[in-house]
Design a protein around this motif. Sequence first.
Motif, short mmCIF file in Angstrom:
data_model
loop_
_atom_site.label_atom_id
_atom_site.label_comp_id
_atom_site.label_asym_id
_atom_site.label_seq_id
_atom_site.Cartn_x
_atom_site.Cartn_y
_atom_site.Cartn_z
N LEU A 128 0.84 -1.20 0.00
CA LEU A 128 0.00 0.00 0.00
C LEU A 128 0.87 1.25 0.00
CD1 LEU A 128 -3.16 0.37 0.23
CD2 LEU A 128 -2.75 0.92 2.63
N ASP A 129 1.92 1.25 0.81
CA ASP A 129 2.83 2.41 0.87
C ASP A 129 3.57 2.58 -0.46
OD1 ASP A 129 2.04 2.86 3.48
OD2 ASP A 129 3.78 1.84 4.37
N GLU A 130 4.04 1.45 -1.02
CA GLU A 130 4.77 1.52 -2.29
C GLU A 130 3.91 2.11 -3.39
OE1 GLU A 130 7.36 -2.55 -1.35
OE2 GLU A 130 5.77 -2.56 -2.87
N ARG A 131 2.62 1.87 -3.33
CA ARG A 131 1.71 2.35 -4.37
C ARG A 131 1.19 3.77 -4.09
NH1 ARG A 131 -0.84 -1.32 -7.71
NH2 ARG A 131 -1.53 0.62 -8.68
N GLY A 132 1.60 4.36 -2.97
CA GLY A 132 1.22 5.75 -2.69
C GLY A 132 -0.13 5.92 -2.03
N PHE A 133 -0.65 4.86 -1.40
CA PHE A 133 -1.95 4.95 -0.74
C PHE A 133 -1.85 4.78 0.77
CE2 PHE A 133 -3.18 4.02 -5.07
CZ PHE A 133 -4.37 4.72 -5.24
N GLY A 134 -0.67 4.97 1.33
CA GLY A 134 -0.46 4.74 2.75
C GLY A 134 -1.23 5.68 3.65
N ASP A 135 -1.70 6.81 3.10
CA ASP A 135 -2.44 7.76 3.93
C ASP A 135 -3.94 7.50 3.95
OD1 ASP A 135 -2.76 8.38 1.25
OD2 ASP A 135 -2.90 10.55 1.60
N LYS A 136 -4.41 6.54 3.18
CA LYS A 136 -5.84 6.27 3.12
C LYS A 136 -6.31 5.54 4.37
CE LYS A 136 -7.05 7.70 -1.04
NZ LYS A 136 -7.97 8.84 -1.20
N ALA A 137 -7.53 5.84 4.79
CA ALA A 137 -8.16 5.07 5.85
C ALA A 137 -8.45 3.66 5.31
CB ALA A 137 -9.45 5.74 6.30
N LEU A 138 -8.32 2.68 6.18
CA LEU A 138 -8.52 1.28 5.80
C LEU A 138 -9.71 0.70 6.55
CD1 LEU A 138 -4.82 0.03 5.99
CD2 LEU A 138 -6.09 0.69 3.94
N MET A 139 -10.37 -0.25 5.90
CA MET A 139 -11.43 -1.01 6.53
C MET A 139 -11.21 -2.48 6.17
SD MET A 139 -15.55 -0.46 6.16
CE MET A 139 -15.39 1.24 6.69
N ILE A 140 -11.36 -3.36 7.14
CA ILE A 140 -11.26 -4.79 6.87
C ILE A 140 -12.40 -5.50 7.59
CG2 ILE A 140 -8.78 -4.78 6.46
CD1 ILE A 140 -8.44 -5.98 9.26
N GLU A 141 -12.73 -6.71 7.13
CA GLU A 141 -13.93 -7.41 7.61
C GLU A 141 -13.62 -8.87 7.93
OE1 GLU A 141 -16.03 -6.61 4.09
OE2 GLU A 141 -16.15 -4.46 4.49
N PRO A 142 -12.73 -9.15 8.89
CA PRO A 142 -12.43 -10.55 9.23
C PRO A 142 -13.59 -11.20 9.97
CG PRO A 142 -11.33 -9.09 10.76
CD PRO A 142 -11.98 -8.21 9.73
N GLY A 143 -13.77 -12.48 9.76
CA GLY A 143 -14.80 -13.24 10.48
C GLY A 143 -14.24 -14.53 11.02
N ARG A 144 -14.07 -15.51 10.11
CA ARG A 144 -13.58 -16.84 10.50
C ARG A 144 -12.28 -16.77 11.30
NH1 ARG A 144 -14.47 -21.44 7.34
NH2 ARG A 144 -14.93 -20.04 5.61
N SER A 145 -11.36 -15.92 10.88
CA SER A 145 -10.05 -15.89 11.53
C SER A 145 -10.12 -15.36 12.96
CB SER A 145 -9.06 -15.05 10.72
OG SER A 145 -9.53 -13.73 10.55
N LEU A 146 -11.22 -14.70 13.32
CA LEU A 146 -11.38 -14.22 14.70
C LEU A 146 -12.08 -15.24 15.60
CD1 LEU A 146 -12.40 -10.47 14.19
CD2 LEU A 146 -10.14 -11.43 14.66
N VAL A 147 -12.95 -16.07 15.02
CA VAL A 147 -13.76 -16.95 15.87
C VAL A 147 -13.63 -18.44 15.56
CG1 VAL A 147 -15.50 -15.21 16.42
CG2 VAL A 147 -15.80 -16.64 14.38
N GLY A 148 -13.12 -18.79 14.38
CA GLY A 148 -13.14 -20.19 13.96
C GLY A 148 -12.47 -21.14 14.93
N ASN A 149 -11.24 -20.83 15.32
CA ASN A 149 -10.51 -21.70 16.23
C ASN A 149 -10.83 -21.43 17.69
OD1 ASN A 149 -7.62 -21.89 14.08
ND2 ASN A 149 -9.13 -23.48 14.48
N ALA A 150 -11.81 -20.56 17.94
CA ALA A 150 -12.20 -20.22 19.32
C ALA A 150 -13.36 -21.07 19.80
CB ALA A 150 -12.55 -18.74 19.42
#
Length: 437
Positions: free
Chosen positions: A280-302
């Motif tokens: 992201l930094d290499e492409r010049g977008f490092g200042d943009k706000a980010l949003m991510i939507e994890p699901g399985r990786s937060l609860v699957g092994n829990a």
Amino acid sequence: MTPQPAAANTDLPRLPGQPFFHYRNQELWVEDVPVSTLARAHGTPLFIYSQGAMLAALRAYQRGLAGRRALICYAVKANSSLAVLQTFVQAGCGLDIVSGGELSRALRAGADPRRIVFSGVGKTRQDMRFALEVGIGCFNVESRQELDVLHEVASTLGKRAPVSLRVNPDVDARTHPYISTGLKGNKFGIAHDQALAAYRYAAGLSGLEVVGIDCHIGSQITEAAPYLDAMDRILDLATAVEAAGIPLKHIDFGGGLGIDYQGETPPSADDLWAQLLRRLDERGFGDKALMIEPGRSLVGNAGLCITEALYLKHGDQKHFLIVDAAMNDLPRPAMYEAYHAIVPVTLQERPTGVFDVVGPVCESGDWLGRDRTLAVATGDWLAVCSAGAYCMSMSSNYNTRGRAAEVLVAGERVQLIRERETVDDQWRLERPLDLKP
């Protein structure tokens, strides 16, 4: 196929989700609570979740995104139980929803509407109206016709709907075809080569405010390469969109990071995001706000699903272990031929056999595991591992079976977070026949 004598228990079964799930004195524990205590108190089938495992998984994302303007929106569809949602909301997460019902759950869990993103290909006018009235943060729009309908609904309410267009980057996530979402043949998103025109169209609708760009390429992704490929495709498009005079406030990279079901070794969330942020930094977008939507990786092994062995049925070609959990409780094997480790709650030295672990539902597809070597007897409890995601949230009442109870463990503390569903619960909304034949 004849059961063989067991060796001494010198090697413990492999447990996804360690150290929150572990053996102590031949007994399976969740954090500081014996599983047998919970099964005895609440019956089976029973879902048990480790709050510590959930928060540890979340901390990996928080470490990876430290110092960035980023919003982690837990994907409600993975496990929508209110106590699970509250765990993540209270830890600082927003929520990613795909229905009006999930929006109601998100609000009931205490989520700030401005930290909710509404995804999904089939939003109804009623869903849109509800979301606009409570003031959600963003709609991830998946088609040009959806833009028109959302514009119409927002204009009727005298509002502007914040929108991000979900772009289908035509990137192979290298996962099961049922959970791949980023290829041309999938139903999700706007085709990459049509997206710029869709952005221009959206920017001209007075009922919409373009705020971001979104992609999500699939689920149970176990390597970084597909994410990097998708990021390059999305950033190419983001450059073109902003060059067309349409500013983007945020970039949403979805979720999809896999977990350990059968020895898979996906990158940790912090390692993955270190790679993505460098790109992201290499492409010049490092200042943009980010949003991510994890699901399985937060609860699957829990999560674990605890089930009781009902019968051992020996055949000429197969031996079957019939348990009280079924495809209505844990549908992933029937839907995806998915693998879940199955381990004993109490380790005992007795003869082993190779069994197909199956449930009592009247379907040949009702199985939880194939060809599993187990030292088991009628009345034993077994734990189906990695059952925190897409199990309880996809459960059903098929064969008029009640949904399982759920408990949440935090250290030595235990809370029943869902009571076992009864037959009376199931037919509460039904009405007897008044029209006589």
